[in-house]
Design a protein around this motif. Structure first.
Motif, mmCIF file in Angstrom:
data_model
loop_
_atom_site.group_PDB
_atom_site.id
_atom_site.type_symbol
_atom_site.label_atom_id
_atom_site.label_comp_id
_atom_site.label_asym_id
_atom_site.label_seq_id
_atom_site.Cartn_x
_atom_site.Cartn_y
_atom_site.Cartn_z
ATOM 1 N N ILE A 12 0.844 -1.204 0.000
ATOM 2 C CA ILE A 12 0.000 0.000 0.000
ATOM 3 C C ILE A 12 0.875 1.247 0.000
ATOM 4 O O ILE A 12 0.590 2.234 -0.685
ATOM 5 N N ARG A 13 1.972 1.212 0.773
ATOM 6 C CA ARG A 13 2.919 2.334 0.811
ATOM 7 C C ARG A 13 3.452 2.622 -0.586
ATOM 8 O O ARG A 13 3.535 3.769 -1.026
ATOM 9 N N ASN A 14 3.822 1.567 -1.288
ATOM 10 C CA ASN A 14 4.347 1.706 -2.640
ATOM 11 C C ASN A 14 3.304 2.349 -3.558
ATOM 12 O O ASN A 14 3.610 3.246 -4.353
ATOM 13 N N ASP A 15 2.057 1.909 -3.436
ATOM 14 C CA ASP A 15 0.976 2.464 -4.260
ATOM 15 C C ASP A 15 0.752 3.945 -3.961
ATOM 16 O O ASP A 15 0.509 4.747 -4.871
ATOM 17 N N ARG A 62 -14.909 7.901 9.886
ATOM 18 C CA ARG A 62 -14.980 7.904 8.419
ATOM 19 C C ARG A 62 -13.871 7.085 7.762
ATOM 20 O O ARG A 62 -13.863 6.903 6.555
ATOM 21 N N GLY A 63 -12.907 6.622 8.537
ATOM 22 C CA GLY A 63 -11.856 5.783 7.979
ATOM 23 C C GLY A 63 -10.571 6.539 7.694
ATOM 24 O O GLY A 63 -10.314 7.607 8.256
ATOM 25 N N TYR A 64 -9.775 5.976 6.773
ATOM 26 C CA TYR A 64 -8.453 6.520 6.470
ATOM 27 C C TYR A 64 -8.436 7.214 5.104
ATOM 28 O O TYR A 64 -9.082 6.761 4.154
ATOM 29 N N TYR A 65 -7.640 8.295 5.027
ATOM 30 C CA TYR A 65 -7.509 9.055 3.790
ATOM 31 C C TYR A 65 -6.025 9.236 3.447
ATOM 32 O O TYR A 65 -5.184 9.395 4.339
ATOM 33 N N VAL A 66 -5.730 9.224 2.153
ATOM 34 C CA VAL A 66 -4.346 9.312 1.677
ATOM 35 C C VAL A 66 -3.751 10.684 1.974
ATOM 36 O O VAL A 66 -4.380 11.717 1.733
ATOM 37 N N ASN A 67 -2.549 10.663 2.508
ATOM 38 C CA ASN A 67 -1.794 11.889 2.782
ATOM 39 C C ASN A 67 -0.410 11.714 2.147
ATOM 40 O O ASN A 67 0.592 11.571 2.834
ATOM 41 N N ALA A 68 -0.389 11.680 0.813
ATOM 42 C CA ALA A 68 0.831 11.336 0.070
ATOM 43 C C ALA A 68 1.937 12.363 0.284
ATOM 44 O O ALA A 68 1.666 13.568 0.364
ATOM 45 N N PRO A 69 3.204 11.906 0.389
ATOM 46 C CA PRO A 69 4.323 12.844 0.558
ATOM 47 C C PRO A 69 4.543 13.669 -0.700
ATOM 48 O O PRO A 69 4.275 13.214 -1.815
ATOM 49 N N LYS A 70 5.009 14.884 -0.516
ATOM 50 C CA LYS A 70 5.318 15.774 -1.629
ATOM 51 C C LYS A 70 6.822 15.986 -1.694
ATOM 52 O O LYS A 70 7.547 15.648 -0.755
ATOM 53 N N VAL A 71 7.286 16.554 -2.800
ATOM 54 C CA VAL A 71 8.720 16.769 -2.971
ATOM 55 C C VAL A 71 9.271 17.635 -1.842
ATOM 56 O O VAL A 71 10.372 17.397 -1.342
ATOM 57 N N ALA A 72 8.493 18.635 -1.416
ATOM 58 C CA ALA A 72 8.940 19.500 -0.315
ATOM 59 C C ALA A 72 9.158 18.689 0.958
ATOM 60 O O ALA A 72 10.081 18.964 1.733
ATOM 61 N N ASP A 73 8.320 17.667 1.166
ATOM 62 C CA ASP A 73 8.478 16.798 2.339
ATOM 63 C C ASP A 73 9.789 16.019 2.251
ATOM 64 O O ASP A 73 10.507 15.869 3.244
ATOM 65 N N ILE A 74 10.083 15.502 1.052
ATOM 66 C CA ILE A 74 11.318 14.742 0.846
ATOM 67 C C ILE A 74 12.528 15.639 1.088
ATOM 68 O O ILE A 74 13.492 15.254 1.757
ATOM 69 N N PHE A 75 12.461 16.860 0.548
ATOM 70 C CA PHE A 75 13.561 17.819 0.695
ATOM 71 C C PHE A 75 13.841 18.085 2.174
ATOM 72 O O PHE A 75 14.991 18.046 2.623
ATOM 73 N N GLN A 76 12.787 18.337 2.940
ATOM 74 C CA GLN A 76 12.958 18.622 4.361
ATOM 75 C C GLN A 76 13.465 17.398 5.117
ATOM 76 O O GLN A 76 14.323 17.507 6.002
ATOM 77 N N ALA A 77 12.937 16.223 4.759
ATOM 78 C CA ALA A 77 13.349 14.996 5.442
ATOM 79 C C ALA A 77 14.811 14.665 5.157
ATOM 80 O O ALA A 77 15.530 14.171 6.031
ATOM 81 N N ILE A 236 6.941 13.102 -6.737
ATOM 82 C CA ILE A 236 7.653 11.961 -6.163
ATOM 83 C C ILE A 236 7.939 10.928 -7.244
ATOM 84 O O ILE A 236 9.019 10.343 -7.308
ATOM 85 N N LYS A 237 6.968 10.721 -8.119
ATOM 86 C CA LYS A 237 7.142 9.743 -9.194
ATOM 87 C C LYS A 237 8.281 10.157 -10.120
ATOM 88 O O LYS A 237 9.028 9.320 -10.624
ATOM 89 N N ASP A 238 8.429 11.475 -10.351
ATOM 90 C CA ASP A 238 9.546 11.971 -11.163
ATOM 91 C C ASP A 238 10.878 11.619 -10.506
ATOM 92 O O ASP A 238 11.818 11.180 -11.170
ATOM 93 N N LEU A 239 10.962 11.826 -9.191
ATOM 94 C CA LEU A 239 12.201 11.531 -8.468
ATOM 95 C C LEU A 239 12.575 10.063 -8.620
ATOM 96 O O LEU A 239 13.731 9.721 -8.856
ATOM 97 N N ILE A 240 11.570 9.200 -8.488
ATOM 98 C CA ILE A 240 11.819 7.764 -8.623
ATOM 99 C C ILE A 240 12.231 7.441 -10.051
ATOM 100 O O ILE A 240 13.130 6.642 -10.302
#
Length: 255
Positions: A12-15, A62-77, A236-240
């Motif tokens: 699921i993480r990969n998706d 209501r359950g779970y909702y996607v909170n996908a990482p963004k490039v800015a998140d990767i940069f900061q991490a 993120i897909k571009d980075l990969i």
């Protein structure tokens, strides 16, 4: 062997990272159970793992909702990881027991030298380089004497380019012989920094070990900046895609 819920969380993480699910899309336990042919119990456990990682959020009732990482998140991490790794290098240089670990670091450096000197940049060679690079970085994190440094690094290791020792190989650059030579030069430079870090840890020079490791870790930040210049809206897909590496690759084979 990993448990069903851990394997399911990885899928699921990969998706999520690859954009299979849209931002704010609701993840249904029933649909995930049917899709992956498992009961709802491992689905529920997998979703809790991903919530803990910040890749999804839970809405009460209501359950779970996607909170996908963004490039800015990767940069900061990546910046955070750089500070943690430089701290680990400093602490290891101050550790009385560091001399027992030094042969492992030296062996990783020697193996990378052999691979770079062979001049090959095929997938097999790149993954072997990654394996040795990851071993070098993880050895420092795991033997710095502060378990919270490695633990904190592990909390962001699920993100692309954030596993300790992850390397980025620009596939556009590797498409030409000139690009291959440039990449080999970069690898030699990176491993020369490994040698300086090793020597600083060996001699107990904590300040130098920390400084060179920080400079070394900033390479990933510079790569993201290069990729941003190529795209108006880098994803993120571009980075990969640029790196040519799978986010589901073995943890042992990921600079």
């Amino acid at each position: 062997m990993e448990s069903i819920d851990t394997e399911l969380a990885a899928q699921i993480r990969n998706d999520i990272i690859l954009g299979t699910y849209n931002e704010e899309e609701r993840l249904s336990e029933a649909r995930l159970s049917d899709k992956h042919n498992v009961s709802r119990t491992p689905v529920r456990l997998a979703l809790r793992m991903l919530e803990h990682e910040g890749l999804i959020r839970r809405s009460q009732g209501r359950g779970y909702y996607v909170n996908a990482p963004k490039v800015a998140d990767i940069f900061q991490a990546v910046q955070v990881r750089g500070h943690l790794e430089s701290l680990a290098a400093r602490l290891m240089a101050q550790s009385p027991g560091r001399h027992n670990i030094l042969p492992n670091l030296e062996n990783a450096i020697d193996e990378i030298d052999k691979l770079v000197n062979a001049g090959k940049m095929d997938d097999a060679s790149l993954r072997l380089m990654q394996k040795q690079n990851a071993y070098f970085h993880k050895t420092i994190l795991q033997n710095c004497g502060n378990e919270y440094v490695g633990f904190t690094c592990s909390r962001i290791s699920h993100l692309p380019m954030l596993e300790a020792g992850s390397m980025v190989f620009d596939q556009q650059v590797l498409s030409t012989q000139e690009g291959i030579e440039r990449s080999l030069f970069r690898l030699r430079l990176g491993n020369s920094q490994h040698k300086v870090i090793f020597e600083a840890i060996q001699s107990g020079d904590a300040v130098r070990a920390e400084g060179v490791m920080r400079e070394h870790s900033n390479t990933m930040v510079e790569y993201i900046k290069v990729f941003e210049k190529r795209n108006d809206e880098l994803t993120i897909k571009d980075l990969i895609g640029y790196s040519g590496l799978s986010v589901t690759s073995d943890q042992e084979t990921t600079e």
